[in-house]
Scaffold this active site. Sequence first.
Site, PDB file in Angstrom:
ATOM      1  N   ASP A  57       0.981  -1.196   0.011  1.00  0.00           N
ATOM      2  CA  ASP A  57      -0.104  -0.074   0.003  1.00  0.00           C
ATOM      3  C   ASP A  57       0.841   1.358   0.067  1.00  0.00           C
ATOM      4  OD1 ASP A  57      -1.605   2.212   0.851  1.00  0.00           O
ATOM      5  OD2 ASP A  57      -3.196   1.089   1.937  1.00  0.00           O
ATOM      6  N   LEU A 104       0.599   3.949   1.318  1.00  0.00           N
ATOM      7  CA  LEU A 104       0.557   4.655   2.517  1.00  0.00           C
ATOM      8  C   LEU A 104       1.836   4.065   3.397  1.00  0.00           C
ATOM      9  CD1 LEU A 104      -1.489   6.595   3.876  1.00  0.00           C
ATOM     10  CD2 LEU A 104      -2.438   4.686   5.126  1.00  0.00           C
ATOM     11  N   SER A 105       2.169   2.816   3.036  1.00  0.00           N
ATOM     12  CA  SER A 105       3.219   2.372   3.825  1.00  0.00           C
ATOM     13  C   SER A 105       4.679   2.656   3.433  1.00  0.00           C
ATOM     14  CB  SER A 105       3.039   0.721   3.838  1.00  0.00           C
ATOM     15  OG  SER A 105       4.278  -0.105   4.283  1.00  0.00           O
ATOM     16  N   PRO A 106       5.455   3.232   4.079  1.00  0.00           N
ATOM     17  CA  PRO A 106       6.768   3.584   3.765  1.00  0.00           C
ATOM     18  C   PRO A 106       7.622   2.315   3.613  1.00  0.00           C
ATOM     19  CG  PRO A 106       6.463   4.154   5.958  1.00  0.00           C
ATOM     20  CD  PRO A 106       5.334   3.871   5.562  1.00  0.00           C
ATOM     21  N   SER A 144       6.616  -0.436   2.498  1.00  0.00           N
ATOM     22  CA  SER A 144       6.263  -1.020   1.134  1.00  0.00           C
ATOM     23  C   SER A 144       7.006  -0.439   0.368  1.00  0.00           C
ATOM     24  CB  SER A 144       4.695  -0.812   0.908  1.00  0.00           C
ATOM     25  OG  SER A 144       4.070  -1.636   2.076  1.00  0.00           O
TER      26      SER A 144
END
Lengths: 214, 183
Positions: B13, B15-17, B19
Site C-alpha cells: 500500500d 501509505l506504507s513507507p 512497502s
Amino acid sequence: MGPVPRTLELFYDVLSPYSWLGFEILCRYQNIWNINLQLRPSFLGGIIKDSENKPPALVPRKGQYMANDIKLLRQHVQVPIQFPKDFFSVVLEKGSLSAMRFLTAVNLEHPEMLQNVSRELWMRIWSRAAEKAGMSAEQAQGLLEKSSTSKVKNQLKETTEAACRYGAFGLPITVAHVDGQTHMMFGSDRMELLAYLLGEKWMGPVPQAVNARL
Amino acid sequence: MGPVPRTLELFYDVLSPYSWLGFEILCRYQNIWNINLQLRPSFLGGIIKDSGSLSAMRFLTAVNLEHPEMLQNVSRELWMRIWSRDEDITQPQSILAAAEKAGMSAEQAQGLLEKSSTSKVKNQLKETTEAACRYGAFGLPITVAHVDGQTHMMFGSDRMELLAYLLGEKWMGPVPQAVNARL
C-alpha cells in the site's frame, strides 16, 4: 594503535527470541568489526508498558507469523531456536523478571560470564538443547540471592529506563555511537544497516571470521 | 532454457513507507534473480483499522487491470508524493498528477480514475487484500515466495536477505550492481 572502537549497546531480554538472534549476530561480529559491544540486560515488560505497546504475540496473526519467521531464521542465522511448546505460559505468564535480574547480577559481579549465561538462558527458554554456562553451583546460587537485592533491582530498572530514553518500544534495540551521533535500531534485522552506519562490511548473519581482530 | 522462475507476490500500500523500500529492493532484483515479481496493490486499511489510501490503491488496482506495465511507475510516483515530497494522495487531482508524472496521458489517467469507482475495481482490491489476510498478513508490505512447492510469507522490507537465502540467490545489499542482470 588503530582507530577507537565504536560502542554498540545491545539492550535485550531473554524472553525475546529476536534478542537472541541479534545477540548471536553481534557476538560473531565483535571481533571482526571495530566495535566495543556492551551488553545491557533489560526488562521487556517494563519497556512495553512504558511505551504503551502490546506484545506481538497478543495479536494472533503476529504470533503465528513469529512462529514461522523464527523457523526460517533458525536456519538462516544458524541458532537452534525453537518455539516453546507452552509458549503462552512461558512467555506471557511466567515472564522474565527473575532471569533478567539474575543477568543484571552477573553483569555486576562477573561481566565476563554475561554472554555465556545469557546464551544458556535463551537455550533453556528457546531451544531444546541446553548446555551448561560454565558457572559453579555456588556461584550461581550466590548470584541468585543477589538478584533480589535493591542494588540489582535498581540496576535492571535503570538499564530498562535507559532503553526507554533511547526510544525503545520493544527489544532488542542496538544503540550505535558513531562519529558523535547516536543511532537506535530495533530488531535483529537491522544489522546490515548497522554495518552501513559503521562503514563496515556485512557478511551475512554467519560471517567467516578469517580476519578476526585479535 | 533455464529453470522456472519463482513467483514472488508483493502485497503493498503506498501509505506504507516500508512497502516502498521493499518495492524498490525487489524491483532492483527482478532482473538479477530468477523470479517472477507479481505486484499486488492492497489496502492496508483492510488489514489494520486505518484509512487514507483507499482511492490511491483503487487507482493502482485499475492500472493493474488495464495497464499492468505501468504499475511500477505509477506506484513509485504515488510514494514520491506522500513519502518524498509530503504531498497529498487522497484527492483526485493528486492521483492524476502522479499518473501523468509516471508517463500516462491525461485522458488515460482520467479514464482509470473513473474506473476506480466501479464495483469491478473495488472488488478486485478487496480480493487482493483478503488474499494478503489469508496469507497471514497483519500489516504491509508482505512478500510471498513460492519456492519448491512451499509458500513463505515475510513481513517487512527487512526480510530480503532471508528471501535470498530461501531462493538460493545472492544477496548484494539493497542497491545491487546489475552487471549480470538477466535479459
